[in-house]
Design an enzyme around this catalytic site. Sequence first.
Site, PDB file in Angstrom:
ATOM      1  N   LYS A 190      -0.645  -5.059   2.690  1.00 12.90           N
ATOM      2  CA  LYS A 190       0.581  -5.458   2.001  1.00 12.90           C
ATOM      3  C   LYS A 190       0.311  -6.646   1.066  1.00 12.90           C
ATOM      4  O   LYS A 190       0.640  -6.595  -0.117  1.00 12.90           O
ATOM      5  CB  LYS A 190       1.674  -5.811   3.014  1.00 12.90           C
ATOM      6  CG  LYS A 190       3.021  -6.082   2.351  1.00 12.90           C
ATOM      7  CD  LYS A 190       4.077  -6.515   3.328  1.00 12.90           C
ATOM      8  CE  LYS A 190       4.001  -7.993   3.547  1.00 12.90           C
ATOM      9  NZ  LYS A 190       5.070  -8.551   4.375  1.00 12.90           N
ATOM     10  N   ASP A 235       7.003  -3.536   2.627  1.00 15.18           N
ATOM     11  CA  ASP A 235       7.542  -4.624   3.443  1.00 15.18           C
ATOM     12  C   ASP A 235       8.740  -4.078   4.219  1.00 15.18           C
ATOM     13  O   ASP A 235       8.980  -2.861   4.233  1.00 15.18           O
ATOM     14  CB  ASP A 235       7.927  -5.831   2.567  1.00 15.18           C
ATOM     15  CG  ASP A 235       9.215  -5.588   1.797  1.00 15.18           C
ATOM     16  OD1 ASP A 235       9.628  -4.409   1.658  1.00 15.18           O
ATOM     17  OD2 ASP A 235       9.837  -6.559   1.356  1.00 15.18           O
TER      18      ASP A 235
END
Length: 250
Positions: free
Chosen positions: A159, A178
Amino acid sequence: MATKSKKKLSAKKKSAPAKSNAPKAARSAKAANPAHAAGTDPKRVAAILAKLDEAYLDATCELKHENAFQLLISTILSAQCTDVRVNQVTATLFKKYPTPEAFAHANPSELEQDIRPTGFFRNKTKSVIGASKAVIERFGGSVPRTMEEMLTIPGAARKTSNVVLGTAYGIASGVVVDTHVQRLSNRLDLTRNEDAKKIEQDLMKILPQDRWISFSHQLIWHGRRVCRARSPKCIACNLESLCEAKDKTI
Ligand code: SF4
């Protein structure tokens, strides 16, 4: 009364199998072949992208930064913390530690207190100092430009790496997943997975690569402003006609 109850019970018994089996079968079919679920029909995906463009053409990362290194640090600090809080902290942090060298040689106890408001400050301090050292020692002071290299940096999983590569360098290495992207991708039926890595794989299959970066920004903006975790504002949502989420509020 007894007769009526018996009739109702009997009617329920007769209709129950048809009502409960159909959705179960549908769910099984979708789970078995998520890539071909109705939600991922290319026309529908294109319609969702068009709607996102309509509402959030200028969406971008909300972490304030002046370069890739600052974005790396901000993204590490943003774990389990809001971007607003991170921006408040980094406004003074980046003045106190203006370079990777400054962070690499920071006093850990002092840095812990500097970033304390972002939470998990002990682990984040280790990651920030470790990442700074890695950038200096292995990448000549510059944040690298490949996922493979990014993943060797302490505190940078997929991420974080996607955020930095996509936003700082415009490199579409993957899709940032996310909490907002995770929730909205499920509500919009773009994935049937809950695990972030699997969701990213699903999204990379159905989205054109030149939309990987903007899609994440747009979904995050939509998640913060409209499609919130609790009580999504469906009445104000321009994707409503394309959404069949179970927790829709209209
Ligand atoms: S209709 Fe509601 S649940 Fe669906 S995307 Fe819009 S805000 Fe989210």
